[in-house]
Design an enzyme around this catalytic site. Sequence first.
Site, short mmCIF file in Angstrom:
data_model
loop_
_atom_site.label_atom_id
_atom_site.label_comp_id
_atom_site.label_asym_id
_atom_site.label_seq_id
_atom_site.Cartn_x
_atom_site.Cartn_y
_atom_site.Cartn_z
N GLY A 51 -16.94 0.15 11.91
CA GLY A 51 -16.76 0.74 10.59
C GLY A 51 -17.90 0.38 9.65
CE1 TYR B 70 -15.34 -2.44 15.56
CE2 TYR B 70 -15.73 -4.64 16.48
CZ TYR B 70 -15.57 -3.80 15.39
OH TYR B 70 -15.66 -4.31 14.12
NE ARG C 284 -1.57 0.84 -2.50
CZ ARG C 284 -2.89 0.83 -2.50
NH1 ARG C 284 -3.58 1.65 -3.28
NH2 ARG C 284 -3.56 0.02 -1.70
CG PHE D 75 -8.03 -2.57 -6.88
CD1 PHE D 75 -6.71 -2.79 -7.25
CD2 PHE D 75 -8.28 -1.75 -5.79
CE1 PHE D 75 -5.65 -2.23 -6.54
CE2 PHE D 75 -7.23 -1.17 -5.07
CZ PHE D 75 -5.92 -1.41 -5.45
CB ILE E 119 -2.66 -3.35 14.14
CG1 ILE E 119 -3.29 -1.97 14.40
CG2 ILE E 119 -1.45 -3.56 15.04
CD1 ILE E 119 -3.90 -1.82 15.77
CD GLU F 241 -11.28 1.39 6.14
OE1 GLU F 241 -11.09 0.16 6.27
OE2 GLU F 241 -11.82 1.90 5.16
CG ASN G 261 -13.15 1.76 10.25
OD1 ASN G 261 -12.67 0.63 10.27
ND2 ASN G 261 -13.65 2.30 9.14
P1 ADP Z 1 -15.36 -2.58 10.94
O1 ADP Z 1 -16.13 -2.42 9.67
O2 ADP Z 1 -16.25 -2.48 12.17
O3 ADP Z 1 -14.18 -1.65 11.02
P2 ADP Z 1 -13.52 -4.75 10.34
O4 ADP Z 1 -13.93 -6.01 9.64
O5 ADP Z 1 -12.69 -3.75 9.59
O6 ADP Z 1 -14.83 -4.09 10.92
O7 ADP Z 1 -12.76 -5.20 11.67
C1 ADP Z 1 -12.18 -4.20 12.47
C2 ADP Z 1 -12.08 -4.59 13.93
O8 ADP Z 1 -11.34 -5.81 14.09
C3 ADP Z 1 -11.30 -3.54 14.71
O9 ADP Z 1 -12.13 -2.48 15.14
C4 ADP Z 1 -10.73 -4.36 15.88
O10 ADP Z 1 -11.65 -4.36 16.96
C5 ADP Z 1 -10.59 -5.77 15.31
N1 ADP Z 1 -9.21 -6.18 14.97
C6 ADP Z 1 -8.69 -7.39 15.31
N2 ADP Z 1 -7.43 -7.51 14.88
C7 ADP Z 1 -7.12 -6.36 14.23
C8 ADP Z 1 -5.93 -5.88 13.58
N3 ADP Z 1 -4.84 -6.64 13.50
N4 ADP Z 1 -5.96 -4.63 13.04
C9 ADP Z 1 -7.07 -3.88 13.12
N5 ADP Z 1 -8.22 -4.26 13.73
C10 ADP Z 1 -8.26 -5.49 14.29
N1 RBF Z 2 -9.73 0.74 -0.70
C1 RBF Z 2 -9.79 1.13 -2.00
O1 RBF Z 2 -10.87 1.32 -2.54
N2 RBF Z 2 -8.65 1.35 -2.74
C2 RBF Z 2 -7.41 1.15 -2.22
O2 RBF Z 2 -6.42 1.35 -2.92
C3 RBF Z 2 -7.32 0.71 -0.84
N3 RBF Z 2 -6.12 0.48 -0.27
C4 RBF Z 2 -6.06 0.06 1.03
C5 RBF Z 2 -4.81 -0.19 1.60
C6 RBF Z 2 -4.71 -0.60 2.90
C7 RBF Z 2 -3.36 -0.86 3.50
C8 RBF Z 2 -5.89 -0.79 3.69
C9 RBF Z 2 -5.80 -1.25 5.12
C10 RBF Z 2 -7.13 -0.54 3.12
C11 RBF Z 2 -7.24 -0.12 1.79
N4 RBF Z 2 -8.47 0.12 1.20
C12 RBF Z 2 -8.54 0.52 -0.12
C13 RBF Z 2 -9.68 0.11 2.01
C14 RBF Z 2 -10.48 -1.16 1.96
O3 RBF Z 2 -11.33 -1.08 0.85
C15 RBF Z 2 -11.29 -1.19 3.27
O4 RBF Z 2 -10.42 -1.47 4.33
C16 RBF Z 2 -12.41 -2.19 3.24
O5 RBF Z 2 -13.33 -1.79 2.29
C17 RBF Z 2 -13.11 -2.25 4.59
O6 RBF Z 2 -13.68 -1.04 4.95
MG MG Z 3 -12.72 -1.44 9.49
#
Ligand code: ADP
Ligand code: RBF
Ligand code: MG
Length: 159
Positions: free
Chosen positions: A16, A92, A105, A110, A83, A80, A30
Amino acid sequence: MIPSYPFLLSGPVIKGFGRGSKQLGIPTANYPDEIVEKLPSELNSGIYFGWAQVDCSPVYCMVTSIGWNPYYKNTKKSVETHILHEFDSDFYGSNLKICIVDYIRPEMDFNSVDELIDMIKNDISTAKERLTQPQYEKYRTHPFFSHEKNGCESNGEHS
Ligand code: ADP
Ligand code: RBF
Ligand code: MG
């Protein structure tokens, strides 16, 4: 609103934004652009909840954010999924199936990252609580997640 619930998506997990949502304690798996671009136009951006499965894993609770993350002012739409399970390692390239059962919502902006994290934690509590309701719980065993259909070794259950 969403075309109709449950709304099902399946596809590989890609890298991501690398913004370190993992460091915030909230990793999000993602989907690739092809999946995001094919979403129906009626599907509102916002925060949803439901069920998720990674390859042949059990079915877990999840929260999914669909949209442009106003706090980060993304120019690209993303889907995104966080879990509600502690995985031993990253996944990945694995296939992620999600079954969206309802909406929480709209996406919000923020004043600080701490406010964003608090709101996400609140979404997680909401999802956990609402997923115990029979109208949502029943989708945990949706045929979409069936191990037989997925070519997974079956233990006689869906999870
Ligand atoms: P990215 O910017 O690459 O999406 P993140 O910091 O959002 O990076 O981390 C996402 C990755 O973390 C997922 O692609 C997955 O491989 C791993 N991961 C580990 N535990 C979880 C979880 N509980 N929910 C979602 N992704 C998870
Ligand atoms: N990003 C926002 O800018 N506004 C939100 O209200 C917001 N709500 C989220 C709620 C959930 C349950 C999750 C998983 C993500 C949310 N995000 C939101 C995205 C968040 O900014 C993003 O996961 C990180 O920036 C990493 O890409
Ligand atoms: Mg991610």
